[in-house]
Design a protein around this motif. Sequence first.
Motif, mmCIF file in Angstrom:
data_model
loop_
_atom_site.group_PDB
_atom_site.id
_atom_site.type_symbol
_atom_site.label_atom_id
_atom_site.label_comp_id
_atom_site.label_asym_id
_atom_site.label_seq_id
_atom_site.Cartn_x
_atom_site.Cartn_y
_atom_site.Cartn_z
ATOM 1 N N UNK A 119 0.762 -1.252 -0.067
ATOM 2 C CA UNK A 119 0.054 0.052 0.126
ATOM 3 C C UNK A 119 1.043 1.323 -0.111
ATOM 4 N N UNK A 139 7.937 13.466 3.331
ATOM 5 C CA UNK A 139 7.815 14.682 3.156
ATOM 6 C C UNK A 139 8.729 15.711 3.928
ATOM 7 N N UNK A 140 8.883 15.494 4.998
ATOM 8 C CA UNK A 140 9.949 16.154 5.524
ATOM 9 C C UNK A 140 11.383 16.132 4.947
ATOM 10 N N UNK A 169 1.977 1.925 -3.486
ATOM 11 C CA UNK A 169 0.986 2.043 -4.511
ATOM 12 C C UNK A 169 0.546 3.692 -4.041
ATOM 13 N N UNK A 170 0.465 3.896 -2.834
ATOM 14 C CA UNK A 170 -0.484 5.332 -2.548
ATOM 15 C C UNK A 170 0.419 6.289 -2.280
ATOM 16 N N UNK A 211 -7.075 4.603 -1.745
ATOM 17 C CA UNK A 211 -6.381 4.012 -2.806
ATOM 18 C C UNK A 211 -5.650 5.048 -3.522
ATOM 19 N N UNK A 212 -4.676 4.631 -4.332
ATOM 20 C CA UNK A 212 -3.649 5.269 -5.120
ATOM 21 C C UNK A 212 -3.815 5.560 -6.199
ATOM 22 N N UNK A 223 17.465 6.557 6.624
ATOM 23 C CA UNK A 223 16.429 6.606 7.500
ATOM 24 C C UNK A 223 15.771 5.145 7.749
ATOM 25 N N UNK A 225 6.739 2.358 10.778
ATOM 26 C CA UNK A 225 6.087 1.415 11.324
ATOM 27 C C UNK A 225 4.600 1.855 11.021
ATOM 28 N N UNK A 226 4.328 2.856 10.372
ATOM 29 C CA UNK A 226 2.919 3.179 9.808
ATOM 30 C C UNK A 226 2.771 4.147 8.766
ATOM 31 N N UNK A 227 1.768 3.914 7.843
ATOM 32 C CA UNK A 227 1.576 4.840 6.629
ATOM 33 C C UNK A 227 1.761 6.136 6.839
ATOM 34 N N UNK A 228 1.072 6.589 8.042
ATOM 35 C CA UNK A 228 0.890 8.178 8.082
ATOM 36 C C UNK A 228 2.446 8.640 8.425
ATOM 37 N N UNK A 229 3.226 8.058 9.293
ATOM 38 C CA UNK A 229 4.263 8.814 9.719
ATOM 39 C C UNK A 229 5.287 8.515 8.604
ATOM 40 N N UNK A 232 4.613 11.393 6.239
ATOM 41 C CA UNK A 232 4.949 12.454 6.877
ATOM 42 C C UNK A 232 6.790 12.739 6.783
ATOM 43 N N UNK A 233 7.234 11.718 7.262
ATOM 44 C CA UNK A 233 8.810 11.604 7.087
ATOM 45 C C UNK A 233 9.382 11.915 5.787
ATOM 46 N N UNK A 255 7.402 19.266 11.307
ATOM 47 C CA UNK A 255 8.075 18.523 12.398
ATOM 48 C C UNK A 255 8.050 19.105 13.843
ATOM 49 N N UNK A 269 15.598 10.202 12.402
ATOM 50 C CA UNK A 269 15.466 11.179 11.564
ATOM 51 C C UNK A 269 16.283 12.368 11.692
ATOM 52 N N UNK A 283 8.938 10.763 16.247
ATOM 53 C CA UNK A 283 9.079 11.959 15.169
ATOM 54 C C UNK A 283 7.717 12.286 14.864
ATOM 55 N N UNK A 284 6.627 11.767 15.515
ATOM 56 C CA UNK A 284 5.221 12.073 15.384
ATOM 57 C C UNK A 284 4.993 13.527 16.155
#
Lengths: 368, 429
Positions: A11, A38-39, A14-15, B186-187, A64, A28-32, A35-36, B312, A70, B291-292
Amino acid sequence: MPRLPPSLFWRARREISPMAAQLLPACRDLQSAANELRWIREHVQDTKSPIPAGLRVWQLVEKRGRGIPLQYVLGTQPFGDLEIKCRPGVLIPRPETEAYTLHLASLLSQDQPPPSSLSILDLCTGTGCIPLLLLQSLLASHPGTPISLHGIDISPHAINLARANHAHNISLHHLPPPSSSSPSTTRLTFSQLDIFSPSLIPHLLQSQPQIGELDLLVSNPPYISPTEFIHSTARAVRNHEPRLALVPPPSTGGGSQQQQQQGGITTEFHHPADIFYTRLLEIAATLKPKRVLMEVGGWEQAVRVIRLLEGSSSGVKGYGTVEIWRDEPAASFSSSLGTIKEEKVVVGGREVVVRGEGRGRAVYLSRV
Amino acid sequence: MLAAPWVCRSCARSLRRVGISQLIRRASTEAPARLPPALLERARKLTAEHDQLSTALENDFDAKKAKRAGEISRVADALKQFENAKAAVGELQGLLESDDAEMRELARDDLEATNTQLADSSHSLSVALTPKHPFADMPCLLEIRPGPGGTEGRFFADTLFHMYQTYCANKGYRTRVVQYEASDSDGQTGSEGEIALQEAVLEVQEAGAYALFRGEAGMHRVQRVPATEKSGRTHTSAVAVWVLPSFPENGTSESEADWENPESDFYLDPAEVRCETMRARGAGGQHVNKTESAIRLTHIPTGTTVSMQDSRSQQRNRETAWRLMRSRIAQQRREAREETSRQLRSSVLANSQITRGDKIRTYQYQQDRCTDHRSGLDAHNLPDVLRGGETLGRIMDSVQTWLVNKDIQALIADEEAAAAVSSKKEGKK
């Protein structure tokens, strides 16, 4: 650490981008991961280099993805309004530290009447993030007041980096250059000293005679026991951050001096993670700062430190206020419902105020 | 040879009738040329105040008085123009009754021009009288969110986002992308490479951008054959656009923008806002290195939530989240206030309020058409609209005119209602 399902990598590829999939093992997850990524891209855009941008992004993502934090990959970490440089070998500033430092600055700015001068000592300063952020906040709230800050660390890397950070934030105009704000009023120094060395206290007393009384002693010492280091630290921390900044040394060299000076305490059993706090309280007993703030590793450690306070010499018994601050000490402070959120516990026959939300993060002593 | 083909007599008759009826204009969308007496009365009062203030200002300068005088000088100027035009019309009317034929001819020629001048000046007077929107001078936030439904709406949300972005770039307005979040579902991308947008916030940093963009708030409807559609059916979906006044970063002295002041719409009691950070698993502190930096704010009384994870720095995320929250709450408060005042007014204005529910514009791809449902303007160059070109500017201008006319109508209704109430009171006495 549980295994990441292959569908997650699929995913991410693809996404977001194939590079996000490369970041996944570390994030460990898509959202971070998104974000990383992008940063990293923003960092590459903002900094100049003869190397093509695409290649640099790829290099950083690859680093990374191998699990390097990071902050080491990008070289910086935002801390309050400052930008703190990070290098391997020096502990990365944590958001919890940021939260209590800002809360501390707001406490100092609420002092009535405003102090004629401020003197602050930071032990185990690392990147120098705490004195730098305190300096920035205090310059805004106490314009014109002479402020003296002193950061101490055992590691020469840390001292070099702390000085570099001071210069870096001056060049970013987060802090005023030393010439413009007349060097006599603000002074920020970093020196490489061993906290356990017996010559430390005389040295400090000697170096700061003109300031007189110390207003604040703040410290973020190593507080993880060797067992905890193996079992409860994150992999990125264990593999890439300096053990020196995380785990107190076994009570050998430093410990023996401690025994010589403080025979009464060391006869009791001490938790291997608490070695620094005994010494910090000892320093506090001699220098008699108005306020003391020590970061701790959790609720149990906070309670142990307060017990230590009970058992130690008479010098530290003068602190009328003893508080435990949680991760977000300001969470209750800024609200009018604060009285509800502010809990009270009794530790060793002493009433202790607990502030904020989250886990136990710091022990605060005050005689003001 | 006949120019037209042969038409039977009854058909010709009916055609002729249709032709006649089409020439009669039964309704007028223009603002009334004649000003209601209540409005004129108000203008005279304000002008008297202006004269008084300017004489006072000649003697000694007072910043507050000068500001007020500046505000109402528009009305005074417009009233002067209006009275001049009215006097001219009266004079010409007098001349029309004169004995000299040549004079009458001249007067008749002039009268037409003067009449249009009168209409213009009465319109500008009523524009001057309409109170300026309290947020009009502020920069604004454009919030774009797809309506319920599939990815088609999300793709179109992205199209709209780029439309506004390029429009601002064309006009030279400074913008900043506050938030641009792709949906997780979806992508796939749309026909022109749009991504499925979940939420986007664009800040237009130009002072007065709120006044320019406030007509854009509402549901934007799209009718097209999506790229994903296999059997060629037209789909209809909707995208919501919200226009919020943006709270300026450095506090200005304007009372509306002063968020410390509890009177202001932007004021938020910190006790009513719950702030959550995304916590790391495990013990925290030195044990982990997260980093969240995401921040979520919840305004407890209204249940409004804002989450922010763009920067950040947690500190910066928190500031941005607070600004966005302030803007949203201020808009909600204003809408609520407008709603109550609308209910107080007569039903004449029922359709004029712009809230989130109304469908305001349709983008029809098959017919290459963009229709604004309020001003009734049909624009026939959809690609140019979506590129943020001049056609979009034309549509937005038409909406502006419509909004101003609605405001005038509201003002007249208000003034007349007030006049009726006061006359009733006098009658009772």
